[in-house]
Design a protein around this motif. Structure first.
Motif, PDB file in Angstrom:
ATOM      1  N   ALA A 184       0.810  -1.207   0.000  1.00  0.00           N
ATOM      2  CA  ALA A 184       0.000   0.000   0.000  1.00  0.00           C
ATOM      3  C   ALA A 184       0.851   1.268   0.000  1.00  0.00           C
ATOM      4  N   ALA A 185       2.157   1.139   0.256  1.00  0.00           N
ATOM      5  CA  ALA A 185       3.038   2.309   0.267  1.00  0.00           C
ATOM      6  C   ALA A 185       3.043   2.956  -1.109  1.00  0.00           C
ATOM      7  N   PRO A 186       3.060   4.273  -1.155  1.00  0.00           N
ATOM      8  CA  PRO A 186       3.048   4.949  -2.460  1.00  0.00           C
ATOM      9  C   PRO A 186       4.317   4.615  -3.253  1.00  0.00           C
ATOM     10  N   GLN A 187       4.129   4.305  -4.532  1.00  0.00           N
ATOM     11  CA  GLN A 187       5.244   3.988  -5.420  1.00  0.00           C
ATOM     12  C   GLN A 187       5.697   5.270  -6.109  1.00  0.00           C
ATOM     13  N   LYS A 188       7.009   5.410  -6.288  1.00  0.00           N
ATOM     14  CA  LYS A 188       7.542   6.589  -6.957  1.00  0.00           C
ATOM     15  C   LYS A 188       7.295   6.490  -8.453  1.00  0.00           C
ATOM     16  N   SER A 189       6.938   7.613  -9.045  1.00  0.00           N
ATOM     17  CA  SER A 189       6.736   7.665 -10.492  1.00  0.00           C
ATOM     18  C   SER A 189       8.087   7.854 -11.179  1.00  0.00           C
ATOM     19  N   ASP A 190       8.095   7.710 -12.498  1.00  0.00           N
ATOM     20  CA  ASP A 190       9.334   7.928 -13.245  1.00  0.00           C
ATOM     21  C   ASP A 190       9.862   9.341 -13.040  1.00  0.00           C
ATOM     22  N   ALA A 191       8.972  10.302 -12.874  1.00  0.00           N
ATOM     23  CA  ALA A 191       9.390  11.687 -12.677  1.00  0.00           C
ATOM     24  C   ALA A 191      10.133  11.867 -11.353  1.00  0.00           C
ATOM     25  N   GLU A 192       9.913  10.961 -10.409  1.00  0.00           N
ATOM     26  CA  GLU A 192      10.559  11.048  -9.103  1.00  0.00           C
ATOM     27  C   GLU A 192      11.747  10.104  -8.972  1.00  0.00           C
TER      28      GLU A 192
END
Length: 133
Positions: free
Chosen positions: A17-25
């Motif tokens: 459930a932890a937020p996944q980093k996007s490619d931009a991050e």
């Protein structure tokens, strides 16, 4: 035993459930830059999401007063496409041939049909004509 299984599923649920980093991050893992006073340069980088790139270049001085200095460069970039395919692109760029990319993912023109090639060869073999119609 049941408590351990429940605790294991609870931990797994929190991790998923932890937020996944996007490619931009995506974090920069490695980056190098070197620029020389004579215009020569090189750089490279690698990011946490698998993007890699590198380039080298030199300054080509103008050969006559009516031309200008240009940068001649060569490099490559690679990344993973959304479908999981690794895309690799290499390139050169100069004042004579322009930007010349190459990579297996780039489209290529179909071959010239033999009849058309024969006609083109014939036309190229004719002497130049001085008059226009």
């Amino acid at each position: 035993m049941k408590c351990e299984i429940i605790l294991l599923f609870a931990c797994a649920s929190v991790a998923l459930a932890a937020p996944q980093k996007s490619d931009a991050e995506a974090e920069i893992l490695q980056q190098e830059n070197n620029i020389e006073p004579d215009g020569e340069y090189q750089y490279s980088y690698e990011t946490a999401n698998g993007i890699r790139g590198q380039e080298t270049g030199t300054l080509k001085r103008a050969s006559s007063p009516d031309t200008s200095d240009v940068i001649v460069s060569a490099g490559s970039v690679s990344y993973t496409a959304p479908d999981g395919t690794v895309v690799e692109l290499s390139y050169t760029a100069d004042d004579e041939n322009g930007f010349q990319p190459s990579g297996a993912h780039l489209p290529t023109p179909p071959p010239i049909p033999p009849q058309i090639q024969k006609a083109l060869d014939y036309l190229a073999s004719l002497p130049p004509s001085n008059r226009r119609r």
